[in-house]
Design a protein around this motif. Structure first.
Motif, short mmCIF file in Angstrom:
data_model
loop_
_atom_site.label_atom_id
_atom_site.label_comp_id
_atom_site.label_asym_id
_atom_site.label_seq_id
_atom_site.Cartn_x
_atom_site.Cartn_y
_atom_site.Cartn_z
N THR A 1 2.39 1.69 -3.58
CA THR A 1 1.30 2.47 -4.24
C THR A 1 1.07 3.81 -4.10
OG1 THR A 1 0.04 0.48 -4.41
CG2 THR A 1 -1.25 2.37 -5.08
N LEU A 2 0.94 4.20 -2.83
CA LEU A 2 0.69 5.70 -2.37
C LEU A 2 2.03 6.47 -2.87
CD1 LEU A 2 -0.72 5.57 1.18
CD2 LEU A 2 -1.69 5.97 -0.83
N ARG B 1 -4.72 -1.97 -7.06
CA ARG B 1 -4.70 -0.54 -6.89
C ARG B 1 -4.24 0.24 -8.38
NH1 ARG B 1 -2.43 -3.92 -2.89
NH2 ARG B 1 -3.74 -3.26 -0.77
N MET C 1 0.81 -1.22 0.00
CA MET C 1 0.05 -0.13 -0.01
C MET C 1 1.03 1.13 -0.16
SD MET C 1 -3.12 1.11 -0.02
CE MET C 1 -3.90 2.69 0.33
N GLN D 1 -11.44 -2.37 -14.38
CA GLN D 1 -10.13 -2.70 -13.70
C GLN D 1 -10.19 -3.78 -13.11
OE1 GLN D 1 -10.01 1.36 -11.76
NE2 GLN D 1 -9.80 -0.19 -9.91
N CYS E 1 -2.77 -0.36 -13.22
CA CYS E 1 -2.96 -0.89 -11.83
C CYS E 1 -2.28 -2.06 -11.51
CB CYS E 1 -4.45 -1.04 -11.74
SG CYS E 1 -5.36 -2.17 -12.66
N CYS F 1 -2.42 3.16 -10.06
CA CYS F 1 -1.16 3.64 -10.00
C CYS F 1 -1.20 4.93 -10.96
CB CYS F 1 0.07 2.66 -10.31
SG CYS F 1 0.40 1.42 -9.25
N GLY G 1 -2.16 -5.68 -9.27
CA GLY G 1 -3.01 -6.34 -8.55
C GLY G 1 -2.37 -7.85 -8.07
#
Length: 875
Positions: free
Chosen positions: A4-5, A49, A1, A44, A60, A51, A62
């Motif tokens: 990704t952020l 997640r 996570m 999706q 994204c 990006c 996954g």
């Protein structure tokens, strides 16, 4: 996570660099075995997640997706493949779109990305969606993904990508692929290039220019800030593109004009107009004074009975290095179109135009300067027209009363679709490079227009070519604002799509030029064939010479002749000019020391020939009727280890109009190779594969060289060599004779090495690659490529004899142009199928909609790629 952020933060900060962000994300996270997906935002993957989001599409990350069931997939490679450690396997899902809804990448300032250029296809699953498994490097996978998100990803035959997702291939899957590879036919898929769409440059202020009376006819437009320089290549944002039309190369088309100049222009060679002899200038003289000296010969051509060749004069503007270069450029193109034995071609300087009596012996004045025409010169040119003279304007401001040259900067240096009306009212459609100027009605009175006209296929139907009759004595001008004088090259246009469009129209560009020149009274008949030359018998290895001469001594008749049903060869120690050469009786010189040719270097051939038997004994000719007949009397007798090959610089093939003959182009590698194949062998049982092996050998001879592997040279089933899937640059002809237990096969092959006109050649591809990649690859010679091709062919034959079709098909599929192509059986209304590969005999295999794979063959032994017509083989 957290990762990704972090990348979401990077995107917020550097949103203008999505490629770098995607590449960094894939590089950083690929070891975690997650899956990377590029798709529409609405579809999706659940739990993935995002990006990056752009234009309704997302990138994204996954959970890992894997493929472990290949029962419904068709494998592309015969031999087992190994997924490279740094590569990513992925699936591309596409749908078929046809007609007006066909995918057209958006008009982005970024370049189009072709799917096939960035990956290696591994397997496919036809259906809806059409799925492809491929592998690519991290950089190329990221490039594909970003191009998909920005609507710049291009596929072929109506395929429109909908989703790209990386997958993990399980060990069991790789084993299954390996097992499947040893049993199934190969079916590699690579996509075809598609044209890009038209970009819309910023509009420019138009300039309106014209003359009001006859005294200023030929007045020119005043240049605005943009100017009109045709030297500047079009940028990617200046492209106007129409439909691509495949153009086949006829190997007996026009050849390089410089070779003709050496033998046909005797009076002046690259002379300047100042060297025209000074004669008293009678200001009261007219063209009628010399009209009596010009008549028509029996074929209707203009000839000058004074004995002096009529002149074509070129006014190029001010004396400068650029003008000299442009003269050579324009002169070269016109020399390809006219009979250079009937005309001399001179530059005409301003000083000479004002001083010398050039109009008294000028059949055509070519005005090809972008500069303003001085008024005193304009009056001279108009006086020439009024006396019955002919003028060709090439992207020049020169015009006539009733017309004005108007600037349209949105057209400047862009590729446009032109419709040209010929004298017989038929039409020619082609792509041209526009100068950015058009012809419009102007002051000075309306002039009648001739039949030759050319307008753009746009809303305004802008006129780029006009024919204007002038005066009562037959004067006329054809004025052009399309760059008919410029050959397609990387210096003319920047975008690859533009280069392709211009190259595809190159033959029609010459057709339009010849129509204009013929209308203006010049002879554009085909050039007559040069005189035949003797053959030379040359050894590729010194040790083979003595056995060859011993064999020859036993097989010639008392006069030194070997006869066949097609011709006789007379072997001589030397040649003198009194020895007659005819198509059916050719002298063969055996003195190797006397051999010298500017077009064939025996040492270069020897250095590049690495064979055990093929191509060891050479019959070479500068000019011969056809290489296919030269080996006829030798092929059944000569020992196999003395592998024969016939090589020619030029061939006289068939006849053109009247008594004219076609010429093979200078710069084309022309040869016929003798190959003997045992009937009871792998290849002997599959003779149709011979043509496939030869075309493959040509491509591999180039692309197997380090740094040349990305030269886009390909094979087209069954016997052609292509630039991409776009344009033919060579072909193969095979004649086989079964005698006892042996096939004696003559393989004729011709492919363009350095002859850019009228279509394209291998050195064009090398030059384009150098420009695109800032590389310095050297151009090829015909002698080294013939030798390399024969070397590769022998290796391919040996591999085929050892392993059968599966030994060579992976390489063949790597280079062929038909992967994934959809065609119809039997005709336009027949059932649609997918090409998947070759069968065990070398015929095409296709997959029908019900999944059944059947063998088909072309109608009349020709595969019509344009119409996609394939006729089923009778089962």
């Amino acid at each position: 996570m957290l990762i990704t952020l972090c990348y979401l933060y990077l995107w917020a900060r550097w949103g203008r660099r999505p490629a770098a962000l995607v590449r960094a994300t894939v590089q950083r996270l690929r070891a975690s075995r997650c899956s990377f997906t590029f798709c529409g935002a609405a579809v999706q993957p659940r739990g993935a997640r995002v990006c990056l989001s752009r234009g309704g599409r997302v990138f994204c990350v996954g959970e890992s997706e894997s493929i472990d069931d290949l029962n419904k997939w068709a494998l592309f490679l015969v031999s087992p493949f190994i997924l490279e450690a740094e590569h990513i396997a992925f699936v591309t899902e596409s749908i078929w779109v046809q007609g007006e809804t066909l995918q057209r990448p958006s008009s982005s300032s970024e370049s189009i990305v072709k799917w096939s250029d960035c990956c290696l296809p591994l397997a496919c699953r036809p259906g809806d969606p059409y799925q492809l498994i491929a592998e690519a490097s991290v950089d190329n996978f990221s490039k594909l993904g970003v191009a998909f998100m920005e609507d710049r990803l291009q596929m072929a035959d109506g395929l429109v990508p909908q989703k790209i997702v990386s997958v993990h291939l399980q060990d069991s899957t790789l084993k299954a692929l390996k097992d499947q590879a040893s049993n199934k036919q190969a079916q590699i898929l690579q996509q075809n290039p598609e044209p890009s769409v038209e970009s819309k440059p910023e509009p420019d202020v138009m300039e309106h220019v014209g003359g009001d009376d006859l005294k200023v006819l030929g007045a020119q437009p005043t240049e605005g800030e943009d100017g009109t320089s045709g030297r500047e290549p079009a940028g990617e944002g200046d492209v106007g593109v129409g439909s691509i039309e495949h153009c086949h190369l006829h190997l007996s088309s026009c050849h390089e004009c410089l070779e003709l100049e050496n033998s046909t222009i005797e009076s002046v060679k690259f002379a300047s107009a100042e060297k025209i002899p000074d004669l008293p200038y009678d200001h009261n003289g007219t063209l009628e004074d010399v009209a009596d000296d010009i008549c028509l010969d029996r074929e209707g051509r203009k000839v000058n009975i004074t004995g002096r060749a009529p002149n074509i004069l070129f006014y190029m503007g001010s004396a400068s290095q650029e003008s000299l270069g442009r003269f050579q450029e324009v002169r070269s193109v016109l020399a390809d179109c006219v009979d250079t034995e009937s005309y001399t071609l001179y530059p005409l300087s301003r000083e000479s135009a004002l001083r010398d009596p050039w109009s008294d012996n000028c059949l055509l004045l070519v005005i090809a300067t972008r500069e303003a025409i001085p008024e005193d010169l304009s009056q001279k040119f108009m006086a020439y027209l009024s006396q019955g003279g002919k003028v060709l304007g090439l992207c020049s401001p020169f015009t006539l009363a009733g017309f004005q040259v108007t600037s349209k900067s949105v057209l400047r240096e862009t590729v446009q679709n032109l419709v040209f009306s010929k004298a017989d009212q038929t039409h020619v459609k082609l792509s041209v490079l526009s100068s950015g100027y058009v012809y419009e009605e102007g002051p000075g009175g309306q002039l009648s227009m001739g039949k030759l006209q050319g307008h753009l296929e746009n809303e305004d139907k802008d006129r780029l070519i006009v024919q204007v009759p002038f005066g009562p004595r037959g004067g006329e001008a054809v004025l052009c604002q399309a760059h008919l004088e410029l050959p397609p090259s990387s210096s003319v246009v920047q975008a690859q799509e533009d280069f392709n469009l211009l190259k595809s129209s190159n033959t029609r560009r010459y057709e339009v030029l010849r129509e204009i020149l013929t209308t203006l009274g010049l002879n554009c008949d085909l050039k007559r064939a040069p005189a035949l030359t003797p053959l030379y018998l040359l050894p590729a290895a010194e040790e083979i010479w003595d056995p060859l001469m011993q064999w020859l001594g036993k097989h010639v008749d008392p006069e030194g002749v070997i006869k066949s049903s097609k011709l006789s060869l007379k072997f001589l120690s030397s040649y003198t000019s009194n020895i007659e050469i005819t198509p059916s009786a050719l002298p063969v010189v055996t003195d190797v020391e006397s051999f010298l040719s500017e077009n064939f270097n025996l040492e270069i051939y020897r250095q590049n020939l690495q064979t055990k038997r093929l191509g060891k004994v050479i019959l070479f000719a500068e000019v011969t009727p056809t290489t296919m007949n030269l080996l006829d009397g030798l092929m059944f007798e000569i020992p196999p280890e003395m592998g024969l090959i016939a090589i020619a610089v030029r061939q006289t093939q068939g006849k053109g109009r009247g008594s004219n003959a076609w010429l093979s182009p200078m710069g084309c590698a022309v040869s016929t190779l003798l190959v003997s194949i045992p009937l009871r062998s792998q290849l002997g049982q599959r003779i149709p594969f011979v043509q496939h092996l030869m075309s493959l050998a040509v491509v591999e001879a180039v692309r197997s060289i380090p740094e040349y592997q990305d030269i886009n040279l390909r094979v087209k089933w069954p016997n052609d060599i292509y630039y991409s899937d776009f344009m033919k640059l060579g072909g193969v002809l095979v004649n086989s004779t079964l005698l006892g237990e042996t096939f004696y096969i003559l393989i004729g092959c011709g492919f363009n090495v350095s002859n850019s006109n009228p279509t394209i050649c291998i050195n064009d591809l090398v030059a384009e690659y150098n420009k695109q990649h800032r590389a310095e690859l050297k151009p090829f010679r015909t002698d080294d490529l013939i030798a390399r091709t024969v070397t590769v062919l022998e290796k391919l034959i040996d591999t085929f004899q050892d392993k059968g079709p599966n030994g060579i098909l992976p390489l063949y599929y790597k280079y062929w142009v038909h992967s994934g192509q959809r065609v119809r059986l039997g005709g336009l209304e027949g059932p649609e199928v997918w090409i998947v590969g070759l069968d065990d005999s070398g015929f095409l295999q296709v997959q029908q909609e019900d999944g059944e794979i059947v063998t088909v063959h072309p109608d009349g032994n020709s595969f019509d790629m344009l119409r996609n017509l394939i006729i089923p083989k009778q089962q």
